[in-house]
Design an enzyme around this catalytic site. Structure first.
Site, PDB file in Angstrom:
ATOM      1  N   ASP A  11       1.239  -1.073   0.385  1.00  0.00           N
ATOM      2  CA  ASP A  11       0.211   0.126   0.106  1.00  0.00           C
ATOM      3  C   ASP A  11       0.644   1.388   0.043  1.00  0.00           C
ATOM      4  OD1 ASP A  11      -1.997   1.894   0.807  1.00  0.00           O
ATOM      5  OD2 ASP A  11      -2.688   1.168   2.290  1.00  0.00           O
ATOM      6  N   ASP A 105      -2.471   2.481  -6.447  1.00  0.00           N
ATOM      7  CA  ASP A 105      -1.670   2.551  -5.336  1.00  0.00           C
ATOM      8  C   ASP A 105      -1.545   1.354  -3.997  1.00  0.00           C
ATOM      9  OD1 ASP A 105      -4.236   2.774  -4.155  1.00  0.00           O
ATOM     10  OD2 ASP A 105      -3.175   4.425  -2.380  1.00  0.00           O
ATOM     11  N   GLU A 106      -2.395   0.038  -4.177  1.00  0.00           N
ATOM     12  CA  GLU A 106      -2.181  -0.446  -3.715  1.00  0.00           C
ATOM     13  C   GLU A 106      -3.122  -2.468  -5.073  1.00  0.00           C
ATOM     14  OE1 GLU A 106      -5.348  -2.134  -0.096  1.00  0.00           O
ATOM     15  OE2 GLU A 106      -6.043  -0.280  -1.492  1.00  0.00           O
TER      16      GLU A 106
END
Length: 441
Positions: A11, A105-106
């Site tokens: 993350d 983003d993950e």
């Protein structure tokens, strides 16, 4: 669950804000808030400096300004976020062919599919450390928090424990030792309404939930929700890392850390999601006839409403307008925990021009700025270049004047200059569709 800690969850920390701080040296160490900058805007991401003042994602910009008036409020540069995300996902795929992106983003990474000598704790810990260093290197300084465990659920839990820029590896066999003392809200799907319902029954920790019988949990929360939460309370999760899925529909949904109660805000969130769905359809050269919204209420009741159009479309305004109309069929007075928009009935053609001449009378509320055609020309944070002063970014504008700070990721904090909006030596840089998914961190 696996016998090895071989699922990694990564993350990126305060991703949108971190990219802005990387590219704008004067903002490093300062509160930065990315999202809609107008009175009806919504926070997409807040830097950790802003979070200390209570600013969070999905908060109205008005409230964020009240809590942190000295923050830099930026409209977002999705070309920069997409570019950084691509670098990160590429770095993950260098480790394993099985990478499941969840957003920009993950992502989950299956280390069992990686070319590793073994899956011992020492090996996976070193891989995770090397990966965090690699992300920092390829992105020019962004940080990521990583969790490694024997299941997706535990890897996700682990990645929340040492934010920002941390690493937690959960040894197989120790999952419940880590999990059970935690508050029940650590489990995905446990929001304020569920917390309150469990609290009234004396259930506060994950251990309390695990000790309760499945029948009791189902009675409290319903069959599907209760069964799923009871399994997770025992650490049971056998989901695989799935890198690609065949698309039978295109959809976006976001879960919010606190119930959303403002109706206009709900409509704006749906409009933002409709824009994302429309772009994905256009990229795939597809269109769809059926628009569906998904609404999870404060009490965790999940509802959906659908409408079938006369012709397939990939038009964001059409999808947004239909989604807002469908929302009108749902009683949301108690607040909502999740909203989603999807388009199904996909076709590989588009009814060109059917709705192309229609214009919304009012720009939609959005987590980010409105789409490029509707954004203010000189939105805060936008990239510009001046013939004499070089590259910079919009600090603010109004009354016929735009103020620019001239700096880049490679320079130190730069000087501020103001210019007339029609100054021929100042150019606003265009980067295509400057709009994309926002994480609901």
């Amino acid at each position: 669950m696996r016998a090895t800690a071989s699922i990694l969850h990564l993350d990126l920390d305060a991703f949108f804000a971190a990219v802005e701080q990387r590219d704008k040296p004067s903002l490093r160490g300062r509160p930065v808030i990315v999202g809609g900058t107008g009175g009806r805007g919504v926070v997409a991401t807040a830097s950790y400096e802003a979070r200390t003042f209570g600013v969070r994602s999905a908060m109205s910009t008005r409230e964020a300004r009240a809590r942190c008036p000295h923050a830099a409020f930026l409209s977002g540069r999705f070309h920069a976020y997409r570019a950084s995300s691509r670098l990160v996902m590429s770095a993950l795929r260098e480790v394993s062919p099985l990478v499941e992106p969840l957003s920009l983003d993950e992502a989950f990474v299956d280390l069992a599919a990686a070319d590793l000598p073994d899956l011992s704790l020492d090996t996976v810990t070193q891989v995770a450390e090397d990966l965090r260093a690699r992300v920092h290197e390829v992105t020019g300084g962004l940080t990521a928090t990583v969790g490694v465990a024997s299941s997706k659920f535990m890897a996700k839990v682990a990645s929340e424990l040492d934010k920002p820029d941390g690493l937690t590896v959960v040894a197989p066999g120790t999952e419940l030792e880590l999990l059970w003392p935690m508050h029940v809200r650590v489990i995905p799907g446990v929001g304020p309404a569920t917390v309150e319902r469990l609290r009234r029954d004396g259930i506060h920790t994950v251990a309390d939930l695990a000790r309760a019988s499945e029948e009791e949990v189902v009675r409290l929360l319903g069959k599907a929700h209760g069964h799923g939460l009871h399994r997770l309370a025992h650490g049971l999760d056998n989901r695989a890392v799935v890198p690609e899925r065949e698309a039978k529909s295109v959809s976006v949904e976001d879960t919010y850390s606190e119930d959303v109660t403002d109706r206009l805000l709900m409509e704006g969130l749906l409009a933002r999601q409709a824009g994302t769905v429309a772009r994905r359809l256009a990229t795939a050269r597809q269109s769809g006839r059926t628009v569906t919204i998904k609404v999870r209420l404060h009490d965790f009741t999940t509802l959906s409403r659908s409408s079938t159009l006369d012709s397939p479309t990939d038009d964001a305004q059409v999808i947004a307008r239909t989604a807002r109309r469908l929302l009108g069929e749902v009683d949301t007075t108690g607040g909502v925990r999740l909203l989603g928009v999807g388009v199904s009935g996909l076709a590989d053609w588009i009814q060109e021009g059917l709705f192309g001449d229609e214009v919304e009378e009012e720009a939609p509320i959005s987590l980010d700025a409105a789409p490029p055609s509707r954004r203010p020309a000189w939105a805060p944070g936008s990239d510009v270049v001046h013939i004499e002063h070089g590259p910079g970014w919009v600090w603010g504008s109004g009354r016929g004047v735009v103020t620019v700070r001239f700096e880049t990721a490679e320079t130190g904090p730069g000087p501020v200059r103001s210019f007339s909006l029609d100054d021929p030596e100042l150019t606003l840089l265009e980067h295509g569709s400057d709009h994309e998914d926002a994480p609901a961190d």
